[in-house]
Write a protein that holds these residues in place. Sequence first.
Motif, PDB file in Angstrom:
ATOM      1  N   HIS A  22       3.251   0.718   3.117  1.00  0.00           N
ATOM      2  CA  HIS A  22       3.068  -0.431   4.009  1.00  0.00           C
ATOM      3  C   HIS A  22       3.255  -1.691   3.184  1.00  0.00           C
ATOM      4  CE1 HIS A  22       1.597  -3.042   7.149  1.00  0.00           C
ATOM      5  NE2 HIS A  22       0.938  -3.666   6.194  1.00  0.00           N
ATOM      6  N   LEU A  68      -2.510   5.345   6.666  1.00  0.00           N
ATOM      7  CA  LEU A  68      -1.337   5.842   5.920  1.00  0.00           C
ATOM      8  C   LEU A  68      -1.561   7.290   5.489  1.00  0.00           C
ATOM      9  CD1 LEU A  68      -0.115   3.011   3.496  1.00  0.00           C
ATOM     10  CD2 LEU A  68       1.106   3.955   5.437  1.00  0.00           C
ATOM     11  N   GLN A 116      -5.099  -0.464   5.624  1.00  0.00           N
ATOM     12  CA  GLN A 116      -3.942   0.442   5.684  1.00  0.00           C
ATOM     13  C   GLN A 116      -4.170   1.828   5.117  1.00  0.00           C
ATOM     14  OE1 GLN A 116      -1.501  -0.507   7.437  1.00  0.00           O
ATOM     15  NE2 GLN A 116      -2.046  -2.671   7.546  1.00  0.00           N
ATOM     16  N   HIS A 129       6.006  10.526   1.296  1.00  0.00           N
ATOM     17  CA  HIS A 129       5.433   9.259   0.840  1.00  0.00           C
ATOM     18  C   HIS A 129       5.479   8.244   1.970  1.00  0.00           C
ATOM     19  CE1 HIS A 129       9.211   6.882  -0.027  1.00  0.00           C
ATOM     20  NE2 HIS A 129       9.703   8.087   0.118  1.00  0.00           N
ATOM     21  N   GLN A 130       4.520   7.333   1.956  1.00  0.00           N
ATOM     22  CA  GLN A 130       4.436   6.304   2.986  1.00  0.00           C
ATOM     23  C   GLN A 130       4.137   4.979   2.301  1.00  0.00           C
ATOM     24  OE1 GLN A 130       2.879   6.954   6.684  1.00  0.00           O
ATOM     25  NE2 GLN A 130       3.940   8.916   6.764  1.00  0.00           N
ATOM     26  N   THR A 142       0.873  -1.165   0.000  1.00  0.00           N
ATOM     27  CA  THR A 142       0.000   0.000   0.000  1.00  0.00           C
ATOM     28  C   THR A 142       0.912   1.218   0.000  1.00  0.00           C
ATOM     29  OG1 THR A 142      -1.324  -1.282   1.563  1.00  0.00           O
ATOM     30  CG2 THR A 142      -2.094   0.932   1.055  1.00  0.00           C
ATOM     31  N   LEU A 179       0.597  10.503   6.519  1.00  0.00           N
ATOM     32  CA  LEU A 179       1.244  11.330   5.492  1.00  0.00           C
ATOM     33  C   LEU A 179       0.889  12.802   5.683  1.00  0.00           C
ATOM     34  CD1 LEU A 179       2.921  11.398   2.872  1.00  0.00           C
ATOM     35  CD2 LEU A 179       0.806  11.042   1.603  1.00  0.00           C
TER      36      LEU A 179
END
Length: 334
Positions: free
Chosen positions: A30, A58, A54, A27-28, A13, A62
């Motif tokens: 998972h 997330l 998620q 940016h993130q 994700t 962010l």
Amino acid sequence: MKILGIETSCDETGIAIYDSEQGLIGHQLHSQINLHQLYGGVVPELASRDHIRQLAPLLKGLLKTTGLLMSDINALAVTAGPGLIGALLVGVGFARGLATALQVPCIPVHHMEAHLLAALMTSERVQFPFLSLLVSGGHTLLVHARALGDYVILGQSIDDAAGEAFDKTAKLLDLGYPGGPAIAQCAQNGQAQHFEFPRPMMNKPGMDFSFSGLKTFVLNTWMHSDQSAQTKADIAHAFQEAVVDTLVRKCQRALDATGLTQLVVAGGVGANQLLRERLTHLGQQHGITVEYPPLAFCTDNGAMVAYTGWCYWREGRRIPTHIKARARWPLDAL
Ligand code: KG4
Ligand code: ZN
């Protein structure tokens, strides 16, 4: 202009914000590796469910780390395909819902084009036209990238993708998931001369690939061996050599056939160190520049999706009002 990118096509994700002035501002990611490890491969239904879990946290994280509000987002970009249909639907549904609530446009992104453009996001040296080697878990493509949305496929795998071959071979050797990094690590202890594996389709003209036979070759070699840790490492070494050598030689064919002088490598297998070394060497030999996105942007991520959305927006391309998730979506049909 700030674009929120969303990636849920497979087992990662990814979410990111790309700003037209400042570039990537956050940016993130998972990764679902732990979730699928038990099964030795991606379980589509588990992947979809985890994306649902998620995405909202997330996004919250962010916004917190970037100090932005939802109202600062001017557009969304979402991977609409190709990929696992259930996983794609989660991202597309989430993006469409957000876009409707915020009353902003939502740009559908082709996952492989996003991989291909990741190098443009991270290096100003990369310019169209160029040759791209796209090597991921689902695809092996040699592409003549002429302009945004204008791609000619020069070669592709007729069966397993390069990453898939790494994953399946790692499973056969009980090396865990994902197979690429596991094989690469195991191969470090391997002896170079012990086994010689075939280079599939090298004797035929053209730039297509076939990797499924290699996996059978691995299985037969393993079953008829002493099955020691050293033999396993030797097989991993020979397998990696065969895949990398095949990829490099087909790249050389494509460069010769097109006369292109820039090679861009993208997709998860592009993280492979041996592949990078060999392609860099090829570039030096032929006076060709070889570009790789940083490792974090080689594998799946939201940044490449947000950036691709920005590229389409910047060029004033038509944004469809309805986005459909597509499990299959040829890159040359954009
Ligand atoms: O692009 P990606 O993150 O996801 C897809 O779109 O498929 O690629 C994932 C693939 C997996 O098959 C994984 O085993 C492979 O990339 N991979 C590698 C390496 N790191 C990831 N393959 C070879 N060597 C690596 N270091
Ligand atoms: Zn990918």
